[in-house]
Design an enzyme around this catalytic site. Structure first.
Site, PDB file in Angstrom:
ATOM      1  N   ARG A 153       0.840  -1.192   0.000  1.00 19.85           N
ATOM      2  CA  ARG A 153       0.000   0.000   0.000  1.00 19.85           C
ATOM      3  C   ARG A 153       0.880   1.250   0.000  1.00 19.85           C
ATOM      4  O   ARG A 153       2.071   1.166   0.288  1.00 19.85           O
ATOM      5  CB  ARG A 153      -0.905   0.010   1.229  1.00 19.85           C
ATOM      6  CG  ARG A 153      -1.905  -1.139   1.286  1.00 19.85           C
ATOM      7  CD  ARG A 153      -2.711  -1.089   2.553  1.00 19.85           C
ATOM      8  NE  ARG A 153      -1.867  -1.269   3.736  1.00 19.85           N
ATOM      9  CZ  ARG A 153      -2.303  -1.172   4.986  1.00 19.85           C
ATOM     10  NH1 ARG A 153      -3.578  -0.880   5.229  1.00 19.85           N
ATOM     11  NH2 ARG A 153      -1.493  -1.354   5.997  1.00 19.85           N
ATOM     12  N   LYS A 154       0.262   2.374  -0.266  1.00 17.26           N
ATOM     13  CA  LYS A 154       1.015   3.616  -0.325  1.00 17.26           C
ATOM     14  C   LYS A 154       1.588   3.990   1.040  1.00 17.26           C
ATOM     15  O   LYS A 154       2.756   4.349   1.154  1.00 17.26           O
ATOM     16  CB  LYS A 154       0.129   4.761  -0.864  1.00 17.26           C
ATOM     17  CG  LYS A 154       0.882   6.081  -1.022  1.00 17.26           C
ATOM     18  CD  LYS A 154       2.035   5.937  -1.986  1.00 17.26           C
ATOM     19  CE  LYS A 154       2.882   7.183  -2.071  1.00 17.26           C
ATOM     20  NZ  LYS A 154       4.108   6.958  -2.848  1.00 17.26           N
TER      21      LYS A 154
END
Length: 345
Positions: free
Chosen positions: A339-340
């Protein structure tokens, strides 16, 4: 917005950071001199940890400051932080969200240390426990794989180094960084064709040394994140102490070899890999003798100084990883399993 467009935003972002944060780093430098700090205690994770590797060499070589890389678990799970007397405690985090990095700076404040955050989110939890903030000014980064925030972290480290040293001549070199990065980006189409040779690559090693030890780790990380290649980073010196046994005919070796203090031992390593082991070489360099050894050469601007070379060399690595991801048929915008923003404790 896409990963490719964010890679190409970097010259403008770096120019904005140079203009926008010089006064800030000069204030920080003045405060560090007033405190007579003896070393830097630096906390980071992931891509930001690779920026910390650059700071380790940069602040050591140009500012004579030892840099200790934090072990955040001592602050969280073990709850036994080291004594940080006379340290500048630095946290590097694009999001400023990771609790373990925040905990290091919070403990630094508790012990009376000066704290500093490099972050793209000046209102983040990390910023709230920092006496000073260098805003990376990268704008919103939508791609999961970090690119523009990484080079902003590198430039922030270089800005602080120059401000602390008081060396005036280096500002002219810093001002040229956006142009040097732009020159690397002009190789975009050439790299698109070059990566076709590596569509079926499953493993490789990535070599760098000195300032570009950080580049080896970051290039390898981008290859892992995006292409799922087993890419292992090494100093060329460490690589010779055992891992070189992996190399056989056609084994892929990526290398970052700009001119500078460590150029000659890196060149000797490339000659050995090409001539004795028949390795497959991808070489990022501004030296003809290194590029000529590569099956896949990627040139850097000739006048690029070694201390700033990681800012340009990693852009070539980003383009290589991006185009190889597309050539392998993977989604450049949605790498699997990550994920970011990653919050670790």
């Amino acid at each position: 917005m896409s990963l490719h467009s964010e890679i190409h935003e970097q010259p403008a972002i770096l120019a904005g950071l140079l203009a926008g944060q010089r006064e800030t780093v000069e204030r920080i430098a003045k405060r560090t001199q007033e405190r007579d700090l003896r070393y830097v205690f630096l906390a980071a994770r992931g891509t930001s940890d690779n920026a910390g590797r650059y700071a380790n060499y940069l602040w050591g070589a140009r500012n004579h400051l030892p840099v200790a890389l934090a072990t955040p678990s001592l602050f969280t799970y073990y709850e036994q932080p080291p004594r940080l007397r006379d340290a500048l405690v630095v946290g590097i985090s694009q999001s400023g969200q990771s609790p373990d990095i925040v905990s290091v700076l919070a403990e630094g404040q508790r012990q009376g240390c000066l704290t500093l955050a490099f972050t793209n989110e000046p209102d983040s939890p990390l910023a709230q426990v920092s006496d000073f903030i260098v805003d990376l000014q990268a704008g919103r980064e939508l791609a999961v794989a970090a690119t523009k925030t990484y080079t902003s972290e590198l430039l922030a480290a270089a800005l602080l180094s120059l401000a602390v040293s008081g060396e005036q001549g280096g500002w002219g070199e810093l001002a040229r960084v956006p142009g040097w990065v732009e020159a690397v980006l002009r190789a975009d189409e050439a790299i698109t064709g070059l990566v076709q040779r590596y569509r079926y690559m499953n493993q490789c090693v990535v070599l760098g040394r000195g300032y570009n030890y950080s580049t080896a780790f970051e290039w390898a990380l981008k290859l892992k994140e995006l292409t799922y290649v087993e890419a292992e980073p090494y100093s060329s010196a460490d690589f010779k102490h055992g891992p070189i046994a992996m190399v056989e005919r056609g084994f892929p070796v990526m290398a970052v070899v700009p001119r500078g203090k460590v150029f000659q031992p890196m060149l000797t390593m490339l000659e050995e890999l090409r001539n004795d082991y028949l390795a497959e070489l991808v070489v990022i360099s501004n030296a003809d003798e290194a590029l000529e050894l590569a099956q896949s050469p990627i040139p850097l601007p000739r006048e690029l100084p070694e201390w700033l070379s990681p800012l340009a060399s990693i852009v070539a690595g980003q383009l290589f990883a991006y185009h190889l991801t597309a050539a392998k048929g993977f989604d450049t915008e949605k790498p699997r399993n990550i994920r970011k923003v990653t919050e670790t404790h």
